[in-house]
Design an enzyme around this catalytic site. Structure first.
Site, PDB file in Angstrom:
ATOM      1  N   GLU A 138       0.812  -1.217   0.000  1.00  0.00           N
ATOM      2  CA  GLU A 138       0.000   0.000   0.000  1.00  0.00           C
ATOM      3  C   GLU A 138       0.847   1.269   0.000  1.00  0.00           C
ATOM      4  O   GLU A 138       0.480   2.260  -0.632  1.00  0.00           O
ATOM      5  CB  GLU A 138      -0.896  -0.022   1.242  1.00  0.00           C
ATOM      6  CG  GLU A 138      -1.869   1.105   1.354  1.00  0.00           C
ATOM      7  CD  GLU A 138      -2.764   0.955   2.568  1.00  0.00           C
ATOM      8  OE1 GLU A 138      -2.974   1.976   3.245  1.00  0.00           O
ATOM      9  OE2 GLU A 138      -3.238  -0.153   2.855  1.00  0.00           O
ATOM     10  N   ASP A 139       1.982   1.241   0.696  1.00  0.00           N
ATOM     11  CA  ASP A 139       2.713   2.485   0.972  1.00  0.00           C
ATOM     12  C   ASP A 139       4.141   2.547   0.432  1.00  0.00           C
ATOM     13  O   ASP A 139       4.851   3.514   0.721  1.00  0.00           O
ATOM     14  CB  ASP A 139       2.766   2.725   2.486  1.00  0.00           C
ATOM     15  CG  ASP A 139       1.402   2.982   3.081  1.00  0.00           C
ATOM     16  OD1 ASP A 139       0.505   3.473   2.362  1.00  0.00           O
ATOM     17  OD2 ASP A 139       1.217   2.696   4.276  1.00  0.00           O
TER      18      ASP A 139
END
Length: 178
Positions: free
Chosen positions: A58-59
């Site tokens: 996600e990051d």
């Protein structure tokens, strides 16, 4: 090298330049704390490895293939299930997250709830220092943040009973009154 150590090394590398939005501490502390929280329960090594890697898709620029190579198919399943699709509008993204997590099974529930617990505890600590200003780190503000936490909690209570879920519910109540 153990799987946990290997996963921790990947998490440390992937999150090396990131900081937490509540206190600007090194971001990698978050996945370490999520994994540590889960070690208090009888969880599999896959769950611990997934906890260490839960935010890399996600990051960071880490790919699904890298997560699979590091942790295997089960770890990839967990990490994908707890990763939000940031291409969706906020409300759709949060609804999709709730749906995917609830459908994911107990390993996914464990990582998701431990993640939410650590985030909420960090937020409570930040509120103690910054007051209502602490909520400004969330684009949608306090009301929407609490809507999401309650939505996830409510849907999980329909399919799962666990001390971590009870702790999550208590922390949501504390956030509501903060």
């Amino acid at each position: 090298m153990t799987r946990n150590e290997s996963a921790l090394r990947l998490a440390m590398s992937a999150h090396a330049l990131q900081t937490r939005k509540t206190d600007n501490s090194p971001y990698v502390i978050h996945p370490i704390m999520v994994a540590q929280l889960l070690t208090a329960y009888d969880v599999s090594e896959d769950v611990i490895v997934a906890a260490l890697l839960h935010d890399v898709l996600e990051d960071t620029k880490v790919t699904a293939a890298e997560v699979k190579a590091e942790g295997g198919e089960t770890v990839l399943h967990i990490v994908e299930a707890v990763s939000e699709n940031k291409n969706l509008p906020w409300e759709e993204r949060k609804e999709a997250y709730v749906h995917t997590v609830v459908a994911g099974g107990e390993s996914v529930w464990l990582v998701s709830v431990a993640d939410k617990i650590h985030n909420a505890e960090s937020l409570l600590d930040h509120i103690a220092v910054a007051g209502d200003e602490a909520w400004s780190v969330f684009n949608r503000g306090k009301e929407s943040k609490l809507w999401f936490e309650n939505r996830l909690y409510t849907e999980l209570t329909k399919v799962w009973q666990h001390p971590l879920l009870d702790r999550y519910g208590s922390i949501i109540k504390a956030l509501e009154t903060s």
